[in-house]
Design an enzyme around this catalytic site. Structure first.
Site, PDB file in Angstrom:
ATOM      1  N   GLU A  74      11.190 -34.825   1.317  1.00 54.58           N
ATOM      2  CA  GLU A  74      12.418 -34.886   2.120  1.00 54.58           C
ATOM      3  C   GLU A  74      12.784 -33.529   2.717  1.00 54.58           C
ATOM      4  OE1 GLU A  74      12.701 -38.310  -0.801  1.00 54.58           O
ATOM      5  OE2 GLU A  74      12.195 -36.169  -0.947  1.00 54.58           O
ATOM      6  N   PHE A 136      21.578 -45.610 -11.419  1.00 57.00           N
ATOM      7  CA  PHE A 136      20.242 -45.060 -11.178  1.00 57.00           C
ATOM      8  C   PHE A 136      20.164 -44.456  -9.780  1.00 57.00           C
ATOM      9  CE2 PHE A 136      15.825 -45.808  -9.635  1.00 57.00           C
ATOM     10  CZ  PHE A 136      15.199 -44.860 -10.440  1.00 57.00           C
ATOM     11  N   GLN A 137      19.680 -43.236  -9.692  1.00 53.68           N
ATOM     12  CA  GLN A 137      19.523 -42.485  -8.443  1.00 53.68           C
ATOM     13  C   GLN A 137      20.847 -42.356  -7.678  1.00 53.68           C
ATOM     14  OE1 GLN A 137      16.123 -44.033  -6.215  1.00 53.68           O
ATOM     15  NE2 GLN A 137      14.784 -42.604  -7.305  1.00 53.68           N
ATOM     16  N   LYS A 186      24.158 -49.019  -0.204  1.00 53.30           N
ATOM     17  CA  LYS A 186      23.159 -50.087  -0.057  1.00 53.30           C
ATOM     18  C   LYS A 186      23.827 -51.438   0.173  1.00 53.30           C
ATOM     19  CE  LYS A 186      18.976 -51.934  -2.214  1.00 53.30           C
ATOM     20  NZ  LYS A 186      18.026 -51.833  -3.363  1.00 53.30           N
ATOM     21  N   MET A 501       7.280  -9.516   1.405  1.00 55.92           N
ATOM     22  CA  MET A 501       8.525  -8.758   1.583  1.00 55.92           C
ATOM     23  C   MET A 501       9.069  -8.276   0.245  1.00 55.92           C
ATOM     24  SD  MET A 501      10.492  -7.441   3.839  1.00 55.92           S
ATOM     25  CE  MET A 501      10.568  -8.288   5.424  1.00 55.92           C
TER      26      MET A 501
END
Length: 606
Positions: A74, A136-137, A186, A501
């Site tokens: 993602e 969940f999630q 959802k 760096m």
């Protein structure tokens, strides 16, 4: 930005409302409404990954005109949306599921917020009845991203989807651009609803000012004419507003020197004699001196970032400031503005040109000849350069040759670190939207997915990702996406086997104690990974180069390959450093041209 058939909503000047052609579709799911809304808002390409909460939206997406690009992480989706937006000027769109899918978007959302990139992130959320139950999630992505979005929404009623999407695209792309999050439950995606693209959006309190106040323009023109040591300090806002042509007119009308920040490279041609380069921590001597010794700074879409100013207390001590920005919160935030101008950069510059042209027609012009001559002398005395190593390949040479061969019409993205600064210095930028990098947040791993997004947005343009071996290993899985989706980007890995760096700072400030910056096995003869083999495994062409004699031929070979992504492993000298440099927290007066060399300027020359 806006697509058909929903019609292009147009902002009302005073109310902030948006209009479009009404279109009604009944008895569709919320998921169908979401996809239909994205089409109407003008989304042609979306970068994302499906998952449980967002899954209902992926079914109607199969029948949509929108191209969905299945990324491998993602974070890659978010950075690709950024690259798409930065290259095209349009809103970039990414999509993820709830919980970890959404939280993986946090870094690119924060990055887009810092660099004013127009982006809409669509995330799935658990069902409305489960919100707050630690389902969940589940993650409160709206709360998590509140400080790093321009605005965000939680949609639980499917009837709200079209209006919310329309508002999200409008907010993301107007005023100071930025990311907007649309979190959709959802249950809303699964419910039946009526699709109605809004005929009007009412956004009370959101009224970005684009037209500058005429009184402030007149006062700015007066200060410009009275100044003897003015400098145009150009920031990324000039790129976002599409003000490059107007900027060139203003610069040439007045003869004032120009410095362009890291985010503004390409806004003013590098080759122009009035251009002094990039200011700041790793800026050119002439650009740093121009700000430091000026008596008037005309800031256009810049924010007086600490990487530009160094120690703020000692920054440009004798300068008055004209600060123009579309975001009033930026004006006076870090440096007092003697003339604050709220407005879109393009409109501000256009009005300044009109005002100054009228003054010139009346015989009033500024006298900057001695100042310009002094800065030209500094530019000549302290040009950008580097010491070729006794052994090995100079990274600066690689990027210099890449610029010459790929040319100024190509798009260049970068990660963060030494290679980013070398790319800023040694690529010749002549056009806006040809340099895409992570400026404010400084996100390692930005380059490859940003290049992917830029190539999707500009398929006929050569896109080079200039990346470090550290950055490259954070997001190189998106090469699989590029190979499968026919997105033939080119990657130049500036491979010094180190976090370069950080190693430079350890060399300069930590007595060469290289704690955890070596990316290879100590004394090991085998490179881990072998980037050529890795490229081959991802379905790309892998090339390697470790000799200056082979650089041109290697780049030219990469340029000839247009049907698959190319990765070139440039195995460069490990101890190369970025110069000039102002140490963090010190005054810009303490700039070092090289490790043991501070530039000298005679102020009595002024």
């Amino acid at each position: 930005m806006w697509g058909q058939p929903g019609g292009p909503p147009v902002a009302r000047a005073q109310t902030g409302a948006v209009r479009g052609n009404e279109q009604v579709m009944s008895e569709i799911t919320g998921a169908q409404s979401l996809v239909r809304s994205l089409e109407a808002a003008g989304a042609d390409d979306i970068f994302g990954i499906p998952g449980g909460a967002i899954l209902p939206a992926y079914d109607p997406l199969m029948d949509s005109s929108i191209r969905h690009i299945l990324v491998r992480h993602e974070q890659g989706a978010g950075h690709a949306a950024q690259g798409y937006a930065a290259a095209t000027g349009r809103v970039g769109v990414c999509m993820a599921t709830s919980g970890p899918g959404a939280t993986n978007l946090v870094t690119p959302i924060a990055d887009a917020y810092m660099d004013s990139v127009p982006m809409v992130a669509v995330t799935g959320q658990v069902g409305a009845s489960m919100i707050g139950t630690d389902a969940f999630q589940e993650a409160d992505i709206r709360g998590i991203t509140m400080p790093i979005t321009k605005h965000n929404f939680l949609v639980t009623d499917p009837a709200d989807i079209p209006r919310t999407v329309a508002e999200a695209f409008y907010i993301a792309s107007t005023g100071r651009p930025g990311p907007v999050l649309v979190d959709v439950a959802k249950s809303a995606l699964q419910s039946m609803t009526t699709f109605q693209w809004p005929t009007e959006l009412t956004l009370p309190g959101y009224r970005p000012v684009t037209k500058p106040h005429s009184k402030q323009i007149r006062e700015a023109a007066r200060l410009i004419l009275e100044a003897r040591k003015p400098v145009l300090y150009v920031g990324g806002g000039t790129i976002r507003s599409g003000a490059s042509r107007e900027l060139k007119v203003l610069a040439e009308l007045t003869g004032m020197p120009v410095v362009t920040t890291l985010m503004a490279l390409g806004a003013f041609p590098d080759s122009h004699p009035q251009h002094l380069g990039m200011p700041g921590m790793h800026g050119t001597v002439a650009a740093v001196a121009a700000l430091q010794k000026s008596d008037l700074i005309i800031s256009l879409g810049a924010r007086f970032d600490d990487r530009v100013t160094g120690n703020l207390d000692s920054f440009a001590p004798n300068a008055q400031v004209i600060h123009a920005d579309i975001d009033p919160a930026e004006i006076g935030k870090n440096r007092h503005a003697d003339v604050p101008i709220v407005g879109d950069c393009r409109e501000v510059i256009s009005d300044l040109v009109v005002a100054l042209q009228a003054e010139q027609d009346a015989g009033h012009t500024g006298d900057y000849e001695q100042w310009v001559s002094w800065l030209a002398g500094l530019k000549k005395r302290y040009p950008l350069g580097y010491e070729p190593p006794a052994e090995g390949l100079a990274p600066q040479y690689v990027i210099e040759r890449l610029s010459k061969i790929a040319g100024p019409e190509a798009i260049y993205t970068s990660g963060v670190g030494q290679h980013q600064m070398w790319a800023a210095h040694f690529v010749d930028y002549e056009n806006p939207r040809t340099w895409i990098n992570s400026g404010g947040l400084g996100t390692m791993g930005f380059s490859v997915p940003a290049a992917m997004g830029a190539k999707v947005g500009c398929p006929d343009t050569t896109v080079w990702s200039i990346d470090g071996d550290g950055c490259f290993q954070m997001t190189n899985q998106e090469l699989a996406t590029c190979a499968i989706e026919n997105i033939p980007i080119k990657v130049a890995v500036i491979n010094n086997e180190s976090l370069g760096m950080v190693r430079q700072w350890q060399t300069l400030f930590y007595n060469e104690r290289y704690s955890n910056t070596n990316l290879q096995r100590h004394g090991g003869p085998v490179r881990i990974p072998d980037f050529v083999k890795l490229a081959d495994a991802y379905g790309c062409v892998g090339l390697a180069c470790d000799s200056a004699d082979d650089v041109d031929a290697t780049i030219e070979k990469a340029m000839e390959i247009d049907d698959v992504p190319v990765v070139v492993d440039f195995r460069v000298h490990r101890d190369a450093m970025v110069w000039p440099m102002v140490a963090a927290g010190t005054s810009n007066d303490e700039i070092k041209y090289a490790r043991d060399l501070a530039p000298e300027w005679e102020e009595d020359e002024l």
